[in-house]
Each structure stands twice: as structure tokens, then as C-alpha cells.
Design a protein around this motif. Sequence first.
Motif, PDB file in Angstrom:
ATOM      1  N   SER A   4       1.294  15.691  -2.392  1.00  0.00           N
ATOM      2  CA  SER A   4       0.728  14.820  -3.427  1.00  0.00           C
ATOM      3  C   SER A   4       1.879  14.350  -4.308  1.00  0.00           C
ATOM      4  O   SER A   4       2.829  15.096  -4.535  1.00  0.00           O
ATOM      5  CB  SER A   4      -0.331  15.549  -4.245  1.00  0.00           C
ATOM      6  N   GLU A   5       1.804  13.108  -4.743  1.00  0.00           N
ATOM      7  CA  GLU A   5       2.883  12.524  -5.551  1.00  0.00           C
ATOM      8  C   GLU A   5       3.173  13.343  -6.806  1.00  0.00           C
ATOM      9  O   GLU A   5       4.323  13.522  -7.178  1.00  0.00           O
ATOM     10  CB  GLU A   5       2.540  11.076  -5.955  1.00  0.00           C
ATOM     11  N   GLU A   6       2.123  13.846  -7.461  1.00  0.00           N
ATOM     12  CA  GLU A   6       2.364  14.573  -8.717  1.00  0.00           C
ATOM     13  C   GLU A   6       3.102  15.890  -8.503  1.00  0.00           C
ATOM     14  O   GLU A   6       3.693  16.430  -9.433  1.00  0.00           O
ATOM     15  CB  GLU A   6       1.076  14.777  -9.529  1.00  0.00           C
ATOM     16  N   MET A  57       0.836  -1.198   0.000  1.00  0.00           N
ATOM     17  CA  MET A  57       0.000   0.000   0.000  1.00  0.00           C
ATOM     18  C   MET A  57       0.876   1.256   0.000  1.00  0.00           C
ATOM     19  O   MET A  57       1.889   1.308   0.697  1.00  0.00           O
ATOM     20  CB  MET A  57      -0.910   0.006   1.226  1.00  0.00           C
ATOM     21  N   GLN A  58       0.493   2.211  -0.801  1.00  0.00           N
ATOM     22  CA  GLN A  58       1.211   3.492  -0.874  1.00  0.00           C
ATOM     23  C   GLN A  58       1.117   4.205   0.475  1.00  0.00           C
ATOM     24  O   GLN A  58       0.036   4.427   0.978  1.00  0.00           O
ATOM     25  CB  GLN A  58       0.564   4.354  -1.967  1.00  0.00           C
ATOM     26  N   ARG A  59       2.256   4.512   1.052  1.00  0.00           N
ATOM     27  CA  ARG A  59       2.252   5.250   2.314  1.00  0.00           C
ATOM     28  C   ARG A  59       1.903   6.711   2.042  1.00  0.00           C
ATOM     29  O   ARG A  59       2.386   7.297   1.087  1.00  0.00           O
ATOM     30  CB  ARG A  59       3.621   5.200   2.967  1.00  0.00           C
ATOM     31  N   MET A  60       1.091   7.258   2.906  1.00  0.00           N
ATOM     32  CA  MET A  60       0.748   8.672   2.802  1.00  0.00           C
ATOM     33  C   MET A  60       1.917   9.499   3.325  1.00  0.00           C
ATOM     34  O   MET A  60       2.533   9.149   4.316  1.00  0.00           O
ATOM     35  CB  MET A  60      -0.487   8.985   3.649  1.00  0.00           C
ATOM     36  N   ALA A  84      13.284  23.906   8.040  1.00  0.00           N
ATOM     37  CA  ALA A  84      12.055  23.807   8.846  1.00  0.00           C
ATOM     38  C   ALA A  84      10.992  22.901   8.229  1.00  0.00           C
ATOM     39  O   ALA A  84      10.004  22.591   8.872  1.00  0.00           O
ATOM     40  CB  ALA A  84      11.478  25.201   9.086  1.00  0.00           C
ATOM     41  N   ILE A  85      11.181  22.511   6.966  1.00  0.00           N
ATOM     42  CA  ILE A  85      10.171  21.691   6.276  1.00  0.00           C
ATOM     43  C   ILE A  85      10.590  20.240   6.276  1.00  0.00           C
ATOM     44  O   ILE A  85      11.715  19.909   5.936  1.00  0.00           O
ATOM     45  CB  ILE A  85       9.956  22.179   4.839  1.00  0.00           C
ATOM     46  N   GLU A  86       9.660  19.395   6.652  1.00  0.00           N
ATOM     47  CA  GLU A  86       9.922  17.961   6.703  1.00  0.00           C
ATOM     48  C   GLU A  86       8.801  17.244   5.963  1.00  0.00           C
ATOM     49  O   GLU A  86       7.663  17.695   5.956  1.00  0.00           O
ATOM     50  CB  GLU A  86       9.888  17.542   8.180  1.00  0.00           C
ATOM     51  N   ILE A  87       9.159  16.142   5.334  1.00  0.00           N
ATOM     52  CA  ILE A  87       8.141  15.315   4.696  1.00  0.00           C
ATOM     53  C   ILE A  87       8.152  13.983   5.418  1.00  0.00           C
ATOM     54  O   ILE A  87       9.137  13.269   5.401  1.00  0.00           O
ATOM     55  CB  ILE A  87       8.389  15.161   3.189  1.00  0.00           C
ATOM     56  N   LYS A  88       7.053  13.716   6.120  1.00  0.00           N
ATOM     57  CA  LYS A  88       6.968  12.511   6.952  1.00  0.00           C
ATOM     58  C   LYS A  88       6.073  11.485   6.291  1.00  0.00           C
ATOM     59  O   LYS A  88       5.059  11.830   5.693  1.00  0.00           O
ATOM     60  CB  LYS A  88       6.354  12.867   8.314  1.00  0.00           C
ATOM     61  N   GLU A  89       6.455  10.238   6.458  1.00  0.00           N
ATOM     62  CA  GLU A  89       5.589   9.150   5.990  1.00  0.00           C
ATOM     63  C   GLU A  89       4.666   8.768   7.121  1.00  0.00           C
ATOM     64  O   GLU A  89       5.098   8.554   8.246  1.00  0.00           O
ATOM     65  CB  GLU A  89       6.427   7.945   5.576  1.00  0.00           C
ATOM     66  N   GLU A  90       3.372   8.734   6.817  1.00  0.00           N
ATOM     67  CA  GLU A  90       2.388   8.314   7.793  1.00  0.00           C
ATOM     68  C   GLU A  90       2.387   6.798   7.858  1.00  0.00           C
ATOM     69  O   GLU A  90       2.437   6.132   6.827  1.00  0.00           O
ATOM     70  CB  GLU A  90       1.000   8.791   7.379  1.00  0.00           C
ATOM     71  N   LYS A  91       2.324   6.262   9.034  1.00  0.00           N
ATOM     72  CA  LYS A  91       2.312   4.804   9.183  1.00  0.00           C
ATOM     73  C   LYS A  91       0.926   4.265   8.944  1.00  0.00           C
ATOM     74  O   LYS A  91      -0.043   4.895   9.234  1.00  0.00           O
ATOM     75  CB  LYS A  91       2.757   4.421  10.583  1.00  0.00           C
TER      76      LYS A  91
END
Length: 70
Positions: free
Chosen positions: A45-47, A3-6, A63-70
Motif C-alpha cells: 500500500s502506498e501509505e 492510472m496508478q499502477r498496482m 528475496a523481496i521484490e516489489i513488482k508493478e502490475e500491468k
Amino acid sequence: YEMQRMKKIIIDDELCIGCGACEGLAPDHFELKEDGKAHVKKQYSEEDKDIIEEAKDGCPEGAIEIKEEK
């Protein structure tokens, strides 16, 4: 099939100096508000991942982070 992680954009209020670099690079996703800090206007969003990564890398304070939701 995995499943694609958000992914989620997070801005660290403590680190943000309100320079506007993120808004300049990705105005659809970031905006400076009255408090002088950047805020997420539209979530990850991926695009749009390239422009979001560019804004993240362009932040002078990191200050900007991109986190993967579990």
C-alpha cells in the motif's frame, strides 16, 4: 491522468532463508510461517511504502521484490 499502477510484494522462496528481518521491520506486511520462510501478510500500500522498502532493502538475500502490475 495516468492510472496508478498496482504494486505487489513478491517473496522469492528459493532465496528466502527465513531470517525474519522483514518481519522485524514490517510485521504488518511479513510473517514467518511453519515452513521457515517469510510470507506476505498484507499486500503493498502506498501509505506503507517506506516501511516496505526498508524491509526489502533489509533482506540479506534480496528475496523481496516489489513488482508493478500491468
